[in-house]
Design an enzyme around this catalytic site. Sequence first.
Site, short mmCIF file in Angstrom:
data_model
loop_
_atom_site.label_atom_id
_atom_site.label_comp_id
_atom_site.label_asym_id
_atom_site.label_seq_id
_atom_site.Cartn_x
_atom_site.Cartn_y
_atom_site.Cartn_z
N SER A 1 11.87 -0.96 9.28
CA SER A 1 10.76 -1.89 9.48
C SER A 1 11.01 -2.67 10.77
CB SER A 1 10.63 -2.83 8.28
OG SER A 1 11.84 -3.50 8.09
N LYS B 1 4.88 -2.29 14.70
CA LYS B 1 3.60 -1.59 14.51
C LYS B 1 2.43 -2.48 14.90
CE LYS B 1 3.89 -0.50 10.11
NZ LYS B 1 5.25 -0.80 9.69
N GLY B 2 2.59 -3.78 14.62
CA GLY B 2 1.53 -4.73 14.95
C GLY B 2 1.28 -4.79 16.44
N GLU C 1 -3.31 -0.68 10.32
CA GLU C 1 -1.85 -0.69 10.30
C GLU C 1 -1.39 -0.70 8.85
OE1 GLU C 1 -0.12 -4.19 12.17
OE2 GLU C 1 1.84 -3.72 11.31
N THR D 1 14.11 10.26 13.03
CA THR D 1 12.66 10.51 13.20
C THR D 1 12.25 11.80 12.50
OG1 THR D 1 12.58 9.25 15.23
CG2 THR D 1 10.84 10.88 14.92
N GLN D 2 13.10 12.81 12.63
CA GLN D 2 12.79 14.07 11.93
C GLN D 2 12.66 13.82 10.43
OE1 GLN D 2 15.35 17.45 12.84
NE2 GLN D 2 15.93 16.52 14.78
N CYS E 1 -1.10 -30.62 12.13
CA CYS E 1 -1.29 -30.69 10.68
C CYS E 1 -0.27 -31.64 10.05
CB CYS E 1 -1.25 -29.29 10.08
SG CYS E 1 -2.22 -29.22 8.57
N GLN F 1 0.09 -35.74 10.34
CA GLN F 1 0.22 -36.64 9.19
C GLN F 1 1.48 -37.50 9.34
OE1 GLN F 1 0.08 -33.98 5.77
NE2 GLN F 1 -2.10 -33.52 6.06
N GLU G 1 1.74 -36.64 -0.86
CA GLU G 1 2.43 -35.36 -1.08
C GLU G 1 3.92 -35.61 -1.34
OE1 GLU G 1 2.10 -32.57 2.23
OE2 GLU G 1 3.20 -31.02 1.15
N HIS H 1 -5.36 -26.65 13.14
CA HIS H 1 -4.34 -25.83 13.82
C HIS H 1 -4.90 -25.20 15.09
CE1 HIS H 1 -1.36 -25.52 10.46
NE2 HIS H 1 -2.41 -25.93 9.78
N GLU I 1 -3.31 -23.76 17.33
CA GLU I 1 -2.53 -22.57 17.72
C GLU I 1 -3.14 -21.26 17.25
OE1 GLU I 1 -1.76 -24.71 15.36
OE2 GLU I 1 -0.60 -23.81 13.73
#
Length: 536
Positions: free
Chosen positions: A14, A18-19, A142, A193-194, A383, A387, A407, A509, A511
């Site tokens: 992993s 891929k992204g 994906e 890979t194979q 965010c 606060q 919170e 946000h 970003e």
Amino acid sequence: MNKKYIFVTGGVTSSLGKGIISASLGLLLKAVGYKVTIQKFDPYLNIDPGTMSPYEHGECYVTEDGAETDLDLGHYERFLGISTSQDNNVTTGRIYNNVISKERKGEFLGKTVQVIPHITDEIKNSFYKIGKNNSFEIIITEIGGCIGDIESLPFFEAVRQAKLDLDRGDFLNIHLTLIPYLSTSGELKTKPTQHSVKKLLEAGIQPDVLVCRSEHKLGKEIKNKLALFCNVSKNSVIESIDAKSIYDVPVLMRDERLHEIVLNYLKLSKKKPLRLSRWNNFLKNLHSSTNTLNIAIVGKYVSLHDAYKSISESLIHAGANLNSKVEIKWIKSENINNKNAENHLKNIDGVIVAPGFGERGIEGKISSIKYVRENKIPFLGICLGMQCACIEFSRNVLGNKNANSTEFDNNTSFPIIDLMEKQKSIKNKGGTMRLGSYTCDLEKGSLVQKSYGKLKINERHRHRYEFNNIYKESFNENGMLTSGVNKKLNLVEVIELKNHPWFIGTQYHPEYSSRVLKPHPLFVSFVKKIKSIKNG
Ligand code: GLN
């Protein structure tokens, strides 16, 4: 034209990117004139990543329509300059949830509900949904995880079936693998890979294109060997060599002619010539800027930089736009207190206090904000960062020593930040925050308004708690302006400090909406101020 479906799968390991490959290909296909979108299928059982710790999953990226999604969707948006939606990220949890609720409704009456065909049909419907409902011409999908993972199997089976559903030339599989380099023998090895391709073949999928991640150039011999053993045509084996930055990958893929190979398989021709001049300009600025600005991100999850992916990318976009190199200093909020804040922050040119949840590290964030407020260091609070700036101001400027967010202290005598009324009755945690895009009106002439250059903005949210309006007047009277509000919901969205070079907190946000070719105006304004202070 028929909708074209490209499935990007991965093998060997992993985290091969891929992204980034999907986003780079998307960018190239868009650049030659096609309407492209990218979706991600994740093999875990959560309905979405909103309930996962950033340590498990990295940042949770929020779309305009309020979906809590995988951070790869951030790359898709930033590379392609598009907006994604709820439909662009599907998890195994969502698929099963849909199938099970259909079963309870009686939609399969008389039938045994099974992985094949019911789960795989649901997956395929999700593959096609985004292409059916809008004007996209090419849909890149994906598939998260690796071939061989037990939990990804139904996704691979659905990809196999998709090839049968679609006309020839409308389906393409790109398989991303790793070609490791053994330094002792100085060799690149093709065997993993194979094996990976064998596994893919076992699942009934013959890859059309192999993209091979590697530290070294592959050379013709290795490419030919891969083609022979993996049953792929020679010119469809391409290398993806380690790049200086993720933003160099589209150019490397163009040089490898990935887009040409893909267009050829899909029986498409370029609608317009490929020009990446604006992208290349960005790269030039990114790599040639020598003017270094040290910007700290103070947060609770800093040991995993991916937890703040969109923030660090937004700084990179703004920096390159201003011919500056932003060097991010990661500071763990738990390590800071009023006594040592100076040691941590004295060589820092600007500070971002990051979003987050829960009490851990809060006092460190508040101490950092006290330091930057008093020492006139540019500050952006996002965010939870906003606060904390409100709590700090109430405690240290207005003298309300017990000021807090409910919170963290439900019994505080100064609940500066409190639950929205609507949130009080909510019990379920998943997907129930204030999520997605909301309109905000900016106070004319304020720093935030001047930064955006407009009076009305739309920005994305992901939080439960809000600024408590009973403190609005005392804040404004004492120099903390509530300079952005959501008029409809009567909520404070932006605070900014008068008599400070650059001090802004946003409940939303920013970003999430910075793009490579369209850096976010608030980040640009922030970095510009830092640059002008540093360079005198
Ligand atoms: N924990 C805070 C809230 O829920 C802030 C959330 C955030 O920073 N995204 O309101």
